[in-house]
Design an enzyme around this catalytic site. Structure first.
Site, PDB file in Angstrom:
ATOM      1  CG  HIS A 181      -0.403   0.066   2.531  1.00 46.46           C
ATOM      2  ND1 HIS A 181       0.381  -0.923   3.055  1.00 46.46           N
ATOM      3  CD2 HIS A 181      -0.470   1.034   3.487  1.00 46.46           C
ATOM      4  CE1 HIS A 181       0.759  -0.582   4.289  1.00 46.46           C
ATOM      5  NE2 HIS A 181       0.256   0.614   4.573  1.00 46.46           N
ATOM      6  CG  HIS A 219       3.965  -1.747  11.403  1.00 45.51           C
ATOM      7  ND1 HIS A 219       4.680  -0.594  11.638  1.00 45.51           N
ATOM      8  CD2 HIS A 219       3.229  -1.523  10.285  1.00 45.51           C
ATOM      9  CE1 HIS A 219       4.401   0.300  10.691  1.00 45.51           C
ATOM     10  NE2 HIS A 219       3.522  -0.240   9.852  1.00 45.51           N
ATOM     11  CG  HIS A 238      -0.009   4.264   4.728  1.00 46.59           C
ATOM     12  ND1 HIS A 238      -0.748   3.495   5.598  1.00 46.59           N
ATOM     13  CD2 HIS A 238      -0.834   5.254   4.290  1.00 46.59           C
ATOM     14  CE1 HIS A 238      -1.980   3.999   5.681  1.00 46.59           C
ATOM     15  NE2 HIS A 238      -2.052   5.053   4.899  1.00 46.59           N
ATOM     16  CG  ASP A 250       4.761   2.964   7.440  1.00 46.13           C
ATOM     17  OD1 ASP A 250       3.863   3.461   6.726  1.00 46.13           O
ATOM     18  OD2 ASP A 250       4.537   2.025   8.242  1.00 46.13           O
ATOM     19  CG  HIS A 251       4.195   0.016   4.261  1.00 45.77           C
ATOM     20  ND1 HIS A 251       4.109  -1.289   4.647  1.00 45.77           N
ATOM     21  CD2 HIS A 251       3.739   0.752   5.311  1.00 45.77           C
ATOM     22  CE1 HIS A 251       3.600  -1.362   5.871  1.00 45.77           C
ATOM     23  NE2 HIS A 251       3.375  -0.133   6.298  1.00 45.77           N
ATOM     24  CG  HIS A 285      -4.048   0.024   6.651  1.00 45.67           C
ATOM     25  ND1 HIS A 285      -4.022   0.603   7.895  1.00 45.67           N
ATOM     26  CD2 HIS A 285      -2.855   0.341   6.060  1.00 45.67           C
ATOM     27  CE1 HIS A 285      -2.862   1.249   8.046  1.00 45.67           C
ATOM     28  NE2 HIS A 285      -2.146   1.105   6.952  1.00 45.67           N
ATOM     29  CG  ASP A 309       0.605  -1.319   7.738  1.00 45.31           C
ATOM     30  OD1 ASP A 309       1.517  -2.146   7.900  1.00 45.31           O
ATOM     31  OD2 ASP A 309       0.783  -0.083   7.727  1.00 45.31           O
TER      32      ASP A 309
END
Ligand code: FE
Ligand code: ZN
Length: 257
Positions: free
Chosen positions: A54, A167, A56, A58-59, A112, A129
């Site tokens: 996805h 995570h 985001h 942090d990915h 998400h 996530d």
């Protein structure tokens, strides 16, 4: 297949899928480039593809810097804006990586985020996530109904499938699971194992789906115990499935342990 965790940012995992017979790897969800580049160098590995679940940061934030050193394809969800994506994926697509003798299948898992996807195959599930060990992602862009149907799809995979999520959240997730199901003896048993791993600085991910189905409240929304706890939280009787999921997701958003 050998799966190498690369811890990144505060609690992210970037996963490297490595076929033990060679030096090539696929990189899942590089939220950061530095720790990946370090690991590749350390272990003499060569990346052949980047796969993201996805949009985001942090990915995906490590993609650009990785591409500067390695011009490799970037697979990602068709329904999200992913910079540098070369292959847009949706439900039913597959990713063939002959260098790794690896084929992964794609399923749409909105909830998400609106366009999130998961990858599965070879007894592995990369869920980003969406499904976490002992928990599920927050509903940032999707509805509880979407998350329910996404989680149901993932839960239908064989029980021995290993869940690799984005995570390290297992400990906190289990504290919440225990609050939802104080009578579920599997939860403290898993908590003990997870604490021991964390004390040694080891990842608590992956976990087999069978364990998830026994301890993850978000996969147990049809269980009487979870339904009762959710109904009590909501202050009204809730129907199994989506209503229960919506209530416990809301509950967890305000839960601190
Ligand atoms: Fe996310
Ligand atoms: Zn994330």
């Amino acid at each position: 297949m050998d799966i190498i965790p690369v811890p990144a940012l505060s609690d992210n995992y970037i996963w490297l899928i490595h076929n033990e017979t060679g030096d090539q790897v696929a990189i899942i969800d590089p939220g950061e480039a530095t720790p990946v580049l370090r690991k590749l160098k350390e272990d003499n590995l060569r990346p052949v593809a980047i796969l993201v679940t996805h949009h985001h940061p942090d990915h995906v934030n490590g993609i650009a810097a990785l591409l500067e050193q390695y011009p490799i394809p970037v697979f990602g969800p068709a329904n999200e804006r992913i910079r540098h994506r070369t292959h847009a994926l949706r439900e039913g697509d597959q990713v063939d990586l002959p260098e790794l003798e690896l084929t992964l299948y794609v399923c749409d898992v909105p909830g998400h985020t609106a366009g999130a996807i998961a990858y599965y195959g070879h007894n592995m599930l990369f869920s980003g996530d969406t499904l976490f060990t002992a928990g599920c992602g927050k509903l940032f862009e999707g509805t509880a109904a979407q998350m329910y149907s996404s989680l149901s799809k993932l839960a239908a995979l064989p029980g021995e499938t290993l869940l690799y999520c984005g995570h390290e959240y297992t400990c906190n997730n289990l504290a919440f699971a225990r609050a939802v199901e104080p009578g579920n003896v599997q939860i403290p048993a898993r908590m003990d194992k997870v604490r021991r791993l964390r004390e040694q600085g080891l990842p608590t991910v992956p976990a087999p789906l069978t364990i998830e189905k026994e301890t993850n409240p978000f996969l147990r929304t049809h269980q009487q115990t979870v339904m009762e706890a959710a109904s009590q939280f909501a202050g009204k009787p809730l129907a199994e499935g989506v209503e229960v999921l919506a209530a416990i997701r809301h509950w967890k958003d305000h839960f601190s342990c």
